[in-house]
Write a protein that holds these residues in place. Structure first.
Motif, PDB file in Angstrom:
ATOM      1  N   ARG A   1      -0.994   4.361 -28.283  1.00  0.00           N
ATOM      2  CA  ARG A   1      -1.568   4.932 -29.494  1.00  0.00           C
ATOM      3  C   ARG A   1      -0.468   4.982 -30.536  1.00  0.00           C
ATOM      4  NH1 ARG A   1      -6.989   5.077 -29.224  1.00  0.00           N
ATOM      5  NH2 ARG A   1      -7.167   6.992 -30.410  1.00  0.00           N
ATOM      6  N   LEU A   2      -0.876   5.019 -31.782  1.00  0.00           N
ATOM      7  CA  LEU A   2       0.087   4.880 -32.860  1.00  0.00           C
ATOM      8  C   LEU A   2       0.185   6.167 -33.677  1.00  0.00           C
ATOM      9  CD1 LEU A   2       1.424   2.044 -33.653  1.00  0.00           C
ATOM     10  CD2 LEU A   2       0.127   2.415 -35.748  1.00  0.00           C
ATOM     11  N   ASP A   3       1.391   6.477 -34.153  1.00  0.00           N
ATOM     12  CA  ASP A   3       1.591   7.613 -35.047  1.00  0.00           C
ATOM     13  C   ASP A   3       0.860   7.330 -36.372  1.00  0.00           C
ATOM     14  OD1 ASP A   3       2.681   9.456 -36.929  1.00  0.00           O
ATOM     15  OD2 ASP A   3       4.418   9.712 -35.622  1.00  0.00           O
ATOM     16  N   PRO A   4      -0.022   8.219 -36.798  1.00  0.00           N
ATOM     17  CA  PRO A   4      -0.750   7.943 -38.048  1.00  0.00           C
ATOM     18  C   PRO A   4       0.152   7.941 -39.278  1.00  0.00           C
ATOM     19  CG  PRO A   4      -1.319  10.115 -37.196  1.00  0.00           C
ATOM     20  CD  PRO A   4      -0.466   9.456 -36.151  1.00  0.00           C
ATOM     21  N   ARG A   5       1.403   8.396 -39.125  1.00  0.00           N
ATOM     22  CA  ARG A   5       2.344   8.324 -40.251  1.00  0.00           C
ATOM     23  C   ARG A   5       3.042   6.963 -40.317  1.00  0.00           C
ATOM     24  NH1 ARG A   5       6.265  12.841 -38.631  1.00  0.00           N
ATOM     25  NH2 ARG A   5       5.907  11.642 -36.733  1.00  0.00           N
ATOM     26  N   ASP A   6       2.704   6.075 -39.376  1.00  0.00           N
ATOM     27  CA  ASP A   6       3.355   4.759 -39.371  1.00  0.00           C
ATOM     28  C   ASP A   6       3.120   4.067 -40.720  1.00  0.00           C
ATOM     29  OD1 ASP A   6       4.467   2.760 -36.972  1.00  0.00           O
ATOM     30  OD2 ASP A   6       3.652   1.715 -38.730  1.00  0.00           O
ATOM     31  N   ARG A   7       4.175   3.506 -41.268  1.00  0.00           N
ATOM     32  CA  ARG A   7       4.078   2.856 -42.579  1.00  0.00           C
ATOM     33  C   ARG A   7       3.249   1.577 -42.538  1.00  0.00           C
ATOM     34  NH1 ARG A   7       8.037   4.517 -46.370  1.00  0.00           N
ATOM     35  NH2 ARG A   7       7.883   2.451 -47.281  1.00  0.00           N
ATOM     36  N   GLY A   8       3.073   1.034 -41.346  1.00  0.00           N
ATOM     37  CA  GLY A   8       2.162  -0.104 -41.217  1.00  0.00           C
ATOM     38  C   GLY A   8       0.763   0.287 -41.646  1.00  0.00           C
ATOM     39  N   LEU A   9       0.370   1.471 -41.285  1.00  0.00           N
ATOM     40  CA  LEU A   9      -0.949   1.969 -41.680  1.00  0.00           C
ATOM     41  C   LEU A   9      -0.958   2.464 -43.118  1.00  0.00           C
ATOM     42  CD1 LEU A   9      -3.849   2.855 -40.789  1.00  0.00           C
ATOM     43  CD2 LEU A   9      -2.856   5.119 -40.524  1.00  0.00           C
TER      44      LEU A   9
END
Lengths: 266, 266
Positions: free
Chosen positions: B2-10
Protein backbone atom coordinates in the motif's frame (compact mmCIF):
# COMPACT_ATOMS: atom_id res chain seq x y z
CA UNK A 1 -5.00 5.48 5.32
CA UNK A 2 -2.85 3.75 2.75
CA UNK A 3 -3.41 3.88 -0.97
CA UNK A 4 -3.77 1.11 -3.54
CA UNK A 5 -0.75 1.50 -5.85
CA UNK A 6 -3.06 0.76 -8.78
CA UNK A 7 -4.99 3.95 -8.06
CA UNK A 8 -5.28 5.99 -11.26
CA UNK A 9 -4.47 9.11 -9.28
CA UNK A 10 -0.98 7.73 -8.94
CA UNK A 11 -0.70 6.03 -12.34
CA UNK A 12 -1.82 9.01 -14.44
CA UNK A 13 -2.57 11.93 -12.11
CA UNK A 14 -6.20 11.07 -12.87
CA UNK A 15 -7.93 13.23 -10.27
CA UNK A 16 -8.24 16.64 -8.67
CA UNK A 17 -7.43 18.28 -5.34
CA UNK A 18 -8.21 21.32 -3.25
CA UNK A 19 -6.21 22.92 -0.45
CA UNK A 20 -8.34 24.83 2.07
CA UNK A 21 -7.38 27.14 4.87
CA UNK A 22 -9.05 26.31 8.17
CA UNK A 23 -9.64 28.97 10.83
CA UNK A 24 -8.94 28.59 14.56
CA UNK A 25 -12.72 28.30 14.93
CA UNK A 26 -12.60 25.18 12.76
CA UNK A 27 -14.23 26.75 9.74
CA UNK A 28 -13.38 26.64 6.03
CA UNK A 29 -14.72 30.03 4.89
CA UNK A 30 -14.11 29.46 1.18
CA UNK A 31 -15.48 25.91 1.10
CA UNK A 32 -18.37 26.62 -1.32
CA UNK A 33 -15.93 27.97 -3.92
CA UNK A 34 -13.49 25.08 -3.43
CA UNK A 35 -16.36 22.61 -3.71
CA UNK A 36 -17.55 24.22 -6.94
CA UNK A 37 -14.08 24.00 -8.51
CA UNK A 38 -13.62 20.42 -7.32
CA UNK A 39 -16.93 19.42 -8.87
CA UNK A 40 -16.16 21.26 -12.12
CA UNK A 41 -12.79 19.50 -12.38
CA UNK A 42 -14.34 16.09 -11.76
CA UNK A 43 -16.96 16.78 -14.41
CA UNK A 44 -14.28 17.76 -16.93
CA UNK A 45 -12.51 14.48 -16.23
CA UNK A 46 -15.72 12.45 -16.31
CA UNK A 47 -15.25 11.29 -12.72
CA UNK A 48 -18.50 11.02 -10.73
CA UNK A 49 -18.33 13.52 -7.89
CA UNK A 50 -18.80 12.15 -4.39
CA UNK A 51 -21.97 13.54 -2.78
CA UNK A 52 -21.40 16.97 -1.20
CA UNK A 53 -22.42 15.50 2.18
CA UNK A 54 -19.68 12.91 1.78
CA UNK A 55 -17.08 15.56 0.93
CA UNK A 56 -18.30 17.69 3.80
CA UNK A 57 -17.98 14.76 6.18
CA UNK A 58 -14.40 14.15 5.09
CA UNK A 59 -13.64 17.85 5.54
CA UNK A 60 -15.17 17.85 9.03
CA UNK A 61 -13.08 14.86 10.04
CA UNK A 62 -9.85 16.55 8.87
CA UNK A 63 -10.83 19.77 10.64
CA UNK A 64 -11.40 17.72 13.78
CA UNK A 65 -7.87 16.37 13.50
CA UNK A 66 -6.53 19.94 13.55
CA UNK A 67 -7.98 20.21 17.07
CA UNK A 68 -8.56 23.96 17.11
CA UNK A 69 -5.33 24.92 15.36
CA UNK A 70 -5.34 27.02 12.22
CA UNK A 71 -4.12 24.96 9.33
CA UNK A 72 -4.81 23.56 5.90
CA UNK A 73 -6.84 20.62 4.72
CA UNK A 74 -6.04 19.00 1.41
CA UNK A 75 -8.82 17.05 -0.23
CA UNK A 76 -8.05 14.72 -3.14
CA UNK A 77 -10.48 12.83 -5.36
CA UNK A 78 -9.16 10.37 -7.93
CA UNK A 79 -10.88 8.10 -10.45
CA UNK A 80 -9.94 5.16 -8.21
CA UNK A 81 -8.63 1.78 -9.28
CA UNK A 82 -9.27 0.01 -12.54
CA UNK A 83 -9.57 0.28 -16.28
CA UNK A 84 -7.41 -1.06 -19.07
CA UNK A 85 -4.38 1.17 -19.42
CA UNK A 86 -5.44 4.75 -19.93
CA UNK A 87 -9.08 3.69 -20.48
CA UNK A 88 -11.09 4.40 -17.33
CA UNK A 89 -13.23 1.52 -16.01
CA UNK A 90 -16.88 1.58 -17.04
CA UNK A 91 -17.93 1.68 -13.41
CA UNK A 92 -15.88 4.13 -11.42
CA UNK A 93 -15.44 4.11 -7.66
CA UNK A 94 -13.60 7.36 -6.91
CA UNK A 95 -11.02 7.49 -4.15
CA UNK A 96 -11.53 10.34 -1.70
CA UNK A 97 -9.08 11.24 0.99
CA UNK A 98 -8.16 14.22 3.11
CA UNK A 99 -4.95 15.30 4.79
CA UNK A 100 -4.32 18.09 7.25
CA UNK A 101 -1.27 20.18 8.02
CA UNK A 102 0.11 23.47 9.24
CA UNK A 103 -0.17 26.79 7.45
CA UNK A 104 2.79 27.38 5.11
CA UNK A 105 5.49 29.47 6.67
CA UNK A 106 5.81 32.94 5.21
CA UNK A 107 7.61 35.28 7.61
CA UNK A 108 6.18 38.54 8.89
CA UNK A 109 8.90 40.37 6.94
CA UNK A 110 7.89 38.63 3.72
CA UNK A 111 4.23 39.41 4.34
CA UNK A 112 4.84 43.06 5.23
CA UNK A 113 7.75 44.02 2.98
CA UNK A 114 7.06 41.68 0.09
CA UNK A 115 8.83 38.77 -1.51
CA UNK A 116 11.27 38.35 -4.34
CA UNK A 117 9.87 36.76 -7.46
CA UNK A 118 11.96 35.19 -10.20
CA UNK A 119 11.06 34.40 -13.79
CA UNK A 120 11.08 30.65 -14.34
CA UNK A 121 12.44 29.07 -17.48
CA UNK A 122 9.73 26.45 -17.10
CA UNK A 123 7.02 27.62 -19.48
CA UNK A 124 3.31 27.06 -18.86
CA UNK A 125 2.00 25.52 -22.05
CA UNK A 126 -1.71 25.48 -22.85
CA UNK A 127 -3.46 22.61 -21.15
CA UNK A 128 -6.79 21.11 -22.11
CA UNK A 129 -7.76 21.02 -18.46
CA UNK A 130 -6.62 24.54 -17.67
CA UNK A 131 -8.34 26.17 -14.74
CA UNK A 132 -8.93 22.92 -12.88
CA UNK A 133 -6.77 21.76 -10.03
CA UNK A 134 -5.89 18.35 -11.42
CA UNK A 135 -3.07 16.08 -10.30
CA UNK A 136 -0.78 16.66 -13.32
CA UNK A 137 1.51 19.16 -11.66
CA UNK A 138 4.99 18.46 -13.03
CA UNK A 139 5.38 21.94 -14.56
CA UNK A 140 4.80 23.43 -11.09
CA UNK A 141 7.23 20.97 -9.50
CA UNK A 142 9.90 21.78 -12.09
CA UNK A 143 9.31 25.52 -11.67
CA UNK A 144 9.46 25.22 -7.89
CA UNK A 145 12.83 23.51 -8.22
CA UNK A 146 14.05 26.57 -10.13
CA UNK A 147 12.82 28.83 -7.31
CA UNK A 148 14.90 26.83 -4.83
CA UNK A 149 17.92 26.73 -7.13
CA UNK A 150 18.03 30.52 -7.51
CA UNK A 151 16.97 31.35 -3.95
CA UNK A 152 13.84 33.32 -4.96
CA UNK A 153 10.74 33.29 -2.79
CA UNK A 154 8.41 32.35 -5.65
CA UNK A 155 8.59 31.90 -9.41
CA UNK A 156 6.63 33.50 -12.21
CA UNK A 157 5.53 31.22 -15.02
CA UNK A 158 5.22 32.67 -18.50
CA UNK A 159 3.27 31.47 -21.53
CA UNK A 160 5.23 30.30 -24.59
CA UNK A 161 4.71 33.88 -25.83
CA UNK A 162 6.44 35.33 -22.75
CA UNK A 163 3.26 36.54 -21.09
CA UNK A 164 3.09 36.34 -17.28
CA UNK A 165 0.43 33.82 -16.24
CA UNK A 166 0.82 32.89 -12.58
CA UNK A 167 3.31 31.84 -9.92
CA UNK A 168 3.96 28.18 -9.07
CA UNK A 169 1.18 28.12 -6.49
CA UNK A 170 -0.30 31.61 -6.59
CA UNK A 171 -2.12 33.91 -8.96
CA UNK A 172 -0.79 37.30 -9.98
CA UNK A 173 -2.32 40.79 -9.66
CA UNK A 174 -0.62 43.93 -10.90
CA UNK A 175 -1.51 47.55 -10.16
CA UNK A 176 -1.19 49.90 -13.13
CA UNK A 177 -1.84 53.62 -13.03
CA UNK A 178 -5.63 53.48 -13.19
CA UNK A 179 -6.54 49.80 -12.94
CA UNK A 180 -5.62 46.39 -11.59
CA UNK A 181 -4.68 43.61 -13.95
CA UNK A 182 -4.65 39.82 -13.62
CA UNK A 183 -3.70 37.49 -16.48
CA UNK A 184 -6.59 36.06 -18.49
CA UNK A 185 -5.92 32.39 -17.77
CA UNK A 186 -8.97 31.19 -19.68
CA UNK A 187 -7.71 32.88 -22.83
CA UNK A 188 -4.20 31.53 -22.22
CA UNK A 189 -5.71 28.06 -21.77
CA UNK A 190 -3.29 27.56 -18.90
CA UNK A 191 -2.97 27.95 -15.16
CA UNK A 192 -5.27 27.43 -12.22
CA UNK A 193 -8.25 29.73 -11.67
CA UNK A 194 -7.61 30.45 -8.02
CA UNK A 195 -10.38 30.72 -5.47
CA UNK A 196 -8.69 33.72 -3.80
CA UNK A 197 -8.18 35.31 -7.21
CA UNK A 198 -11.96 35.28 -7.69
CA UNK A 199 -12.57 36.62 -4.19
CA UNK A 200 -10.13 39.49 -4.65
CA UNK A 201 -11.34 40.33 -8.11
CA UNK A 202 -14.85 40.67 -6.71
CA UNK A 203 -13.62 42.73 -3.76
CA UNK A 204 -11.72 45.14 -5.99
CA UNK A 205 -14.68 45.56 -8.33
CA UNK A 206 -17.00 46.11 -5.35
CA UNK A 207 -14.62 48.86 -4.21
CA UNK A 208 -15.03 50.60 -7.54
CA UNK A 209 -11.71 49.52 -9.03
CA UNK A 210 -11.37 48.48 -12.62
CA UNK A 211 -9.88 44.97 -12.92
CA UNK A 212 -8.70 44.08 -16.43
CA UNK A 213 -8.04 40.51 -17.41
CA UNK A 214 -6.13 39.94 -20.63
CA UNK A 215 -2.66 38.77 -21.69
CA UNK A 216 0.26 41.18 -21.64
CA UNK A 217 3.98 40.83 -22.32
CA UNK A 218 6.36 40.56 -19.38
CA UNK A 219 7.90 43.90 -20.37
CA UNK A 220 4.65 45.68 -19.39
CA UNK A 221 5.54 45.10 -15.76
CA UNK A 222 7.94 48.04 -16.03
CA UNK A 223 4.86 50.29 -15.84
CA UNK A 224 3.51 48.50 -12.74
CA UNK A 225 3.01 50.43 -9.51
CA UNK A 226 2.59 47.38 -7.28
CA UNK A 227 2.40 43.59 -7.60
CA UNK A 228 1.03 40.85 -5.44
CA UNK A 229 0.50 37.11 -5.47
CA UNK A 230 -2.43 35.37 -3.84
CA UNK A 231 -3.90 32.02 -3.02
CA UNK A 232 -6.60 30.74 -0.75
CA UNK A 233 -4.21 29.68 1.99
CA UNK A 234 -1.65 32.50 2.12
CA UNK A 235 -4.04 35.29 1.13
CA UNK A 236 -2.17 38.27 -0.34
CA UNK A 237 1.61 38.35 -0.59
CA UNK A 238 3.18 41.57 -1.94
CA UNK A 239 6.02 41.31 -4.46
CA UNK A 240 8.88 43.72 -3.81
CA UNK A 241 11.27 42.59 -6.55
CA UNK A 242 11.29 40.85 -9.89
CA UNK A 243 14.43 40.93 -12.04
CA UNK A 244 15.50 44.61 -12.30
CA UNK A 245 12.17 45.93 -11.03
CA UNK A 246 11.33 46.97 -7.48
CA UNK A 247 7.91 47.86 -6.09
CA UNK A 248 6.68 49.31 -2.82
CA UNK A 249 4.03 47.73 -0.64
CA UNK A 250 1.43 50.47 -1.14
CA UNK A 251 -1.22 51.35 1.44
CA UNK A 252 -3.85 50.04 -0.97
CA UNK A 253 -2.06 46.70 -1.19
CA UNK A 254 -1.63 46.42 2.58
CA UNK A 255 -5.34 47.13 3.00
CA UNK A 256 -6.23 44.41 0.52
CA UNK A 257 -3.93 42.00 2.32
CA UNK A 258 -5.69 42.78 5.59
CA UNK A 259 -9.07 42.18 3.96
CA UNK A 260 -7.96 38.80 2.65
CA UNK A 261 -6.62 37.86 6.08
CA UNK A 262 -9.87 39.01 7.68
CA UNK A 263 -11.71 36.23 5.80
CA UNK A 264 -10.04 33.74 8.14
CA UNK A 265 -10.56 35.61 11.41
CA UNK A 266 -14.28 36.04 11.64
CA UNK B 1 1.91 -3.12 -0.98
CA UNK B 2 0.00 0.00 0.00
CA UNK B 3 1.17 3.50 -0.68
CA UNK B 4 1.50 6.59 1.53
CA UNK B 5 -1.18 9.02 0.30
CA UNK B 6 1.36 11.84 0.75
CA UNK B 7 3.50 10.28 -1.99
CA UNK B 8 4.37 12.95 -4.55
CA UNK B 9 3.62 10.49 -7.32
CA UNK B 10 0.00 10.83 -6.35
CA UNK B 11 0.02 14.49 -5.37
CA UNK B 12 1.67 15.82 -8.53
CA UNK B 13 2.41 12.89 -10.84
CA UNK B 14 6.00 13.41 -9.70
CA UNK B 15 7.61 10.27 -11.09
CA UNK B 16 8.07 7.98 -14.08
CA UNK B 17 7.03 4.50 -15.14
CA UNK B 18 7.86 1.75 -17.61
CA UNK B 19 5.69 -1.08 -18.88
CA UNK B 20 7.67 -4.14 -20.00
CA UNK B 21 6.61 -7.24 -21.84
CA UNK B 22 7.77 -10.46 -20.20
CA UNK B 23 8.27 -13.64 -22.20
CA UNK B 24 7.09 -17.13 -21.22
CA UNK B 25 10.74 -17.83 -20.39
CA UNK B 26 10.59 -15.05 -17.79
CA UNK B 27 12.71 -12.60 -19.70
CA UNK B 28 12.33 -8.89 -20.40
CA UNK B 29 14.14 -8.60 -23.74
CA UNK B 30 13.93 -4.80 -23.96
CA UNK B 31 14.94 -4.15 -20.35
CA UNK B 32 18.17 -2.23 -21.14
CA UNK B 33 16.20 0.26 -23.25
CA UNK B 34 13.45 0.64 -20.64
CA UNK B 35 16.06 1.11 -17.94
CA UNK B 36 17.80 3.83 -19.97
CA UNK B 37 14.54 5.74 -20.49
CA UNK B 38 13.58 5.37 -16.84
CA UNK B 39 16.96 6.73 -15.75
CA UNK B 40 16.77 9.60 -18.25
CA UNK B 41 13.29 10.55 -16.99
CA UNK B 42 14.41 10.48 -13.38
CA UNK B 43 17.38 12.65 -14.22
CA UNK B 44 15.15 15.19 -15.99
CA UNK B 45 12.98 15.35 -12.88
CA UNK B 46 15.96 15.52 -10.52
CA UNK B 47 14.95 12.31 -8.77
CA UNK B 48 17.89 10.11 -7.73
CA UNK B 49 17.62 6.84 -9.65
CA UNK B 50 17.51 3.65 -7.57
CA UNK B 51 20.57 1.48 -8.24
CA UNK B 52 20.17 -0.70 -11.36
CA UNK B 53 20.60 -3.79 -9.16
CA UNK B 54 17.69 -2.59 -7.04
CA UNK B 55 15.50 -2.03 -10.12
CA UNK B 56 16.55 -5.40 -11.49
CA UNK B 57 15.65 -7.08 -8.21
CA UNK B 58 12.18 -5.54 -8.28
CA UNK B 59 11.77 -6.66 -11.88
CA UNK B 60 12.83 -10.21 -11.04
CA UNK B 61 10.35 -10.38 -8.20
CA UNK B 62 7.47 -9.26 -10.46
CA UNK B 63 8.55 -11.73 -13.14
CA UNK B 64 8.52 -14.44 -10.48
CA UNK B 65 4.93 -13.53 -9.64
CA UNK B 66 3.96 -14.15 -13.28
CA UNK B 67 5.00 -17.78 -12.70
CA UNK B 68 5.93 -18.64 -16.27
CA UNK B 69 3.07 -16.83 -17.95
CA UNK B 70 3.67 -14.17 -20.58
CA UNK B 71 2.61 -10.80 -19.26
CA UNK B 72 3.57 -7.27 -18.46
CA UNK B 73 5.44 -5.74 -15.57
CA UNK B 74 4.89 -2.10 -14.73
CA UNK B 75 7.64 -0.37 -12.81
CA UNK B 76 7.01 3.00 -11.16
CA UNK B 77 9.49 5.30 -9.45
CA UNK B 78 8.25 8.44 -7.71
CA UNK B 79 10.02 11.18 -5.77
CA UNK B 80 8.51 9.69 -2.61
CA UNK B 81 7.02 11.54 0.34
CA UNK B 82 7.89 15.02 1.51
CA UNK B 83 8.66 18.57 0.57
CA UNK B 84 6.73 21.77 1.08
CA UNK B 85 4.01 21.96 -1.52
CA UNK B 86 5.49 21.65 -4.98
CA UNK B 87 9.03 22.02 -3.62
CA UNK B 88 10.72 18.61 -3.43
CA UNK B 89 12.37 17.69 -0.13
CA UNK B 90 16.10 18.33 0.09
CA UNK B 91 16.72 14.65 0.81
CA UNK B 92 14.70 12.43 -1.48
CA UNK B 93 13.80 8.81 -0.79
CA UNK B 94 12.21 7.61 -4.04
CA UNK B 95 9.34 5.16 -3.95
CA UNK B 96 9.81 2.13 -6.22
CA UNK B 97 7.14 -0.40 -6.89
CA UNK B 98 6.30 -2.98 -9.51
CA UNK B 99 3.02 -4.53 -10.62
CA UNK B 100 2.39 -7.41 -12.95
CA UNK B 101 -0.52 -8.28 -15.20
CA UNK B 102 -1.70 -10.01 -18.36
CA UNK B 103 -0.87 -8.96 -21.89
CA UNK B 104 -3.43 -6.50 -23.27
CA UNK B 105 -6.09 -8.18 -25.36
CA UNK B 106 -5.86 -7.43 -29.03
CA UNK B 107 -7.71 -10.04 -31.08
CA UNK B 108 -6.16 -12.12 -33.84
CA UNK B 109 -8.43 -10.32 -36.32
CA UNK B 110 -7.19 -6.93 -35.12
CA UNK B 111 -3.60 -8.04 -35.31
CA UNK B 112 -3.93 -9.60 -38.78
CA UNK B 113 -6.42 -7.31 -40.49
CA UNK B 114 -5.64 -4.09 -38.68
CA UNK B 115 -7.46 -1.75 -36.36
CA UNK B 116 -9.57 1.35 -36.79
CA UNK B 117 -7.95 4.56 -35.66
CA UNK B 118 -9.85 7.76 -34.91
CA UNK B 119 -8.58 11.33 -34.71
CA UNK B 120 -8.92 12.62 -31.16
CA UNK B 121 -10.01 16.15 -30.40
CA UNK B 122 -7.65 16.03 -27.45
CA UNK B 123 -4.57 17.83 -28.69
CA UNK B 124 -1.04 16.98 -27.57
CA UNK B 125 0.49 20.27 -26.51
CA UNK B 126 4.26 20.67 -26.17
CA UNK B 127 5.49 19.41 -22.85
CA UNK B 128 8.73 20.30 -21.15
CA UNK B 129 9.23 16.67 -20.25
CA UNK B 130 8.36 15.31 -23.67
CA UNK B 131 9.86 11.95 -24.49
CA UNK B 132 9.90 10.75 -20.89
CA UNK B 133 7.28 8.42 -19.49
CA UNK B 134 6.24 10.57 -16.54
CA UNK B 135 3.10 10.21 -14.47
CA UNK B 136 1.28 13.27 -15.88
CA UNK B 137 -0.96 11.38 -18.28
CA UNK B 138 -4.28 13.19 -18.29
CA UNK B 139 -4.13 14.03 -22.03
CA UNK B 140 -3.84 10.29 -22.73
CA UNK B 141 -6.69 9.48 -20.34
CA UNK B 142 -8.92 12.11 -21.95
CA UNK B 143 -8.01 10.88 -25.45
CA UNK B 144 -8.66 7.26 -24.47
CA UNK B 145 -12.11 8.28 -23.26
CA UNK B 146 -12.77 9.64 -26.76
CA UNK B 147 -11.69 6.32 -28.27
CA UNK B 148 -14.23 4.51 -26.10
CA UNK B 149 -16.95 7.08 -26.82
CA UNK B 150 -16.64 6.69 -30.59
CA UNK B 151 -15.93 2.96 -30.61
CA UNK B 152 -12.54 3.21 -32.31
CA UNK B 153 -9.74 0.81 -31.50
CA UNK B 154 -7.19 3.54 -30.85
CA UNK B 155 -6.94 7.31 -31.16
CA UNK B 156 -4.48 9.53 -33.00
CA UNK B 157 -3.29 12.61 -31.18
CA UNK B 158 -2.40 15.68 -33.20
CA UNK B 159 -0.23 18.67 -32.37
CA UNK B 160 -1.91 22.10 -32.06
CA UNK B 161 -0.89 22.52 -35.71
CA UNK B 162 -2.82 19.40 -36.76
CA UNK B 163 0.24 17.22 -37.21
CA UNK B 164 -0.08 13.53 -36.29
CA UNK B 165 2.16 12.76 -33.31
CA UNK B 166 1.23 9.41 -31.76
CA UNK B 167 -1.68 7.28 -30.54
CA UNK B 168 -2.79 7.27 -26.90
CA UNK B 169 -0.36 4.48 -26.00
CA UNK B 170 1.46 3.72 -29.24
CA UNK B 171 3.78 5.38 -31.71
CA UNK B 172 2.94 5.83 -35.37
CA UNK B 173 4.75 4.65 -38.50
CA UNK B 174 3.53 5.40 -42.01
CA UNK B 175 4.69 3.85 -45.29
CA UNK B 176 4.96 6.30 -48.17
CA UNK B 177 5.97 5.40 -51.71
CA UNK B 178 9.72 5.18 -51.14
CA UNK B 179 10.22 5.59 -47.39
CA UNK B 180 8.82 5.06 -43.92
CA UNK B 181 7.89 8.03 -41.78
CA UNK B 182 7.45 8.46 -38.05
CA UNK B 183 6.63 11.82 -36.44
CA UNK B 184 9.59 13.78 -35.06
CA UNK B 185 8.48 13.89 -31.43
CA UNK B 186 11.62 15.68 -30.26
CA UNK B 187 10.91 18.54 -32.65
CA UNK B 188 7.25 18.57 -31.66
CA UNK B 189 8.33 18.67 -28.00
CA UNK B 190 5.54 16.24 -27.25
CA UNK B 191 4.79 12.55 -26.96
CA UNK B 192 6.65 9.56 -25.63
CA UNK B 193 9.74 8.28 -27.40
CA UNK B 194 8.74 4.61 -27.50
CA UNK B 195 11.19 1.80 -26.93
CA UNK B 196 9.62 -0.26 -29.73
CA UNK B 197 9.70 2.79 -31.98
CA UNK B 198 13.48 2.88 -31.58
CA UNK B 199 13.79 -0.87 -32.16
CA UNK B 200 11.72 -0.76 -35.35
CA UNK B 201 13.42 2.32 -36.69
CA UNK B 202 16.76 0.54 -36.30
CA UNK B 203 15.37 -2.64 -37.90
CA UNK B 204 14.02 -0.76 -40.91
CA UNK B 205 17.26 1.13 -41.39
CA UNK B 206 19.23 -2.12 -41.08
CA UNK B 207 17.04 -3.55 -43.85
CA UNK B 208 18.02 -0.70 -46.13
CA UNK B 209 14.82 1.32 -45.77
CA UNK B 210 14.81 5.06 -45.45
CA UNK B 211 13.04 6.22 -42.29
CA UNK B 212 12.22 9.92 -42.24
CA UNK B 213 11.33 11.68 -39.03
CA UNK B 214 9.78 15.12 -39.30
CA UNK B 215 6.38 16.75 -38.79
CA UNK B 216 3.72 16.51 -41.49
CA UNK B 217 0.10 17.62 -41.72
CA UNK B 218 -2.63 15.05 -41.19
CA UNK B 219 -3.70 15.50 -44.81
CA UNK B 220 -0.44 13.86 -45.96
CA UNK B 221 -1.83 10.51 -44.84
CA UNK B 222 -3.87 10.43 -48.03
CA UNK B 223 -0.64 9.48 -49.81
CA UNK B 224 0.15 6.69 -47.33
CA UNK B 225 0.42 3.10 -48.52
CA UNK B 226 0.26 1.51 -45.08
CA UNK B 227 0.12 2.55 -41.42
CA UNK B 228 0.94 0.87 -38.18
CA UNK B 229 1.10 1.59 -34.48
CA UNK B 230 3.60 0.07 -32.11
CA UNK B 231 4.63 -0.19 -28.53
CA UNK B 232 6.89 -2.42 -26.50
CA UNK B 233 4.07 -4.65 -25.25
CA UNK B 234 1.80 -5.08 -28.28
CA UNK B 235 4.57 -4.93 -30.89
CA UNK B 236 3.20 -3.90 -34.30
CA UNK B 237 -0.50 -3.29 -34.90
CA UNK B 238 -1.55 -2.48 -38.49
CA UNK B 239 -4.06 0.33 -39.05
CA UNK B 240 -6.73 -0.50 -41.63
CA UNK B 241 -8.87 2.62 -41.35
CA UNK B 242 -8.64 6.24 -40.28
CA UNK B 243 -11.48 8.63 -41.14
CA UNK B 244 -12.15 8.25 -44.89
CA UNK B 245 -8.88 6.42 -45.55
CA UNK B 246 -8.38 2.65 -45.78
CA UNK B 247 -5.09 0.77 -45.97
CA UNK B 248 -4.13 -2.83 -46.62
CA UNK B 249 -1.93 -4.91 -44.35
CA UNK B 250 0.96 -5.22 -46.77
CA UNK B 251 3.35 -8.19 -46.81
CA UNK B 252 6.12 -5.85 -45.67
CA UNK B 253 4.04 -4.77 -42.68
CA UNK B 254 3.12 -8.34 -41.75
CA UNK B 255 6.80 -9.29 -41.91
CA UNK B 256 7.73 -6.40 -39.62
CA UNK B 257 4.98 -7.43 -37.22
CA UNK B 258 6.40 -10.96 -37.14
CA UNK B 259 9.88 -9.59 -36.44
CA UNK B 260 8.61 -7.51 -33.54
CA UNK B 261 6.77 -10.52 -32.13
CA UNK B 262 9.89 -12.64 -32.53
CA UNK B 263 11.65 -10.45 -29.97
CA UNK B 264 9.46 -12.04 -27.31
CA UNK B 265 9.75 -15.68 -28.45
CA UNK B 266 13.44 -16.36 -28.39
Amino acid sequence: MRLDPRDRGLAYGDGVFETLRITAAGEAPLWPRHLARLQAGLQALGIPAPAPSCLQGALASAIGALAGRQGVVKMTVTRGVGGRGYLPPSRVTPTLFVQHGDLPQWSRVQREQGIELGVCQTVLHPDLLAGYKHLNRLPQVQARREVARYGWDEGLLLSPRQQPLEATSMNLFVRFEDHWWTPDLARAGAGVAGVMRDVLQEKLVAQGMQVCSDLRPLSQLRHAEALFLCNSVVGVLPVRKLAQWHWPVTAELAALQAQAEQLFHQ
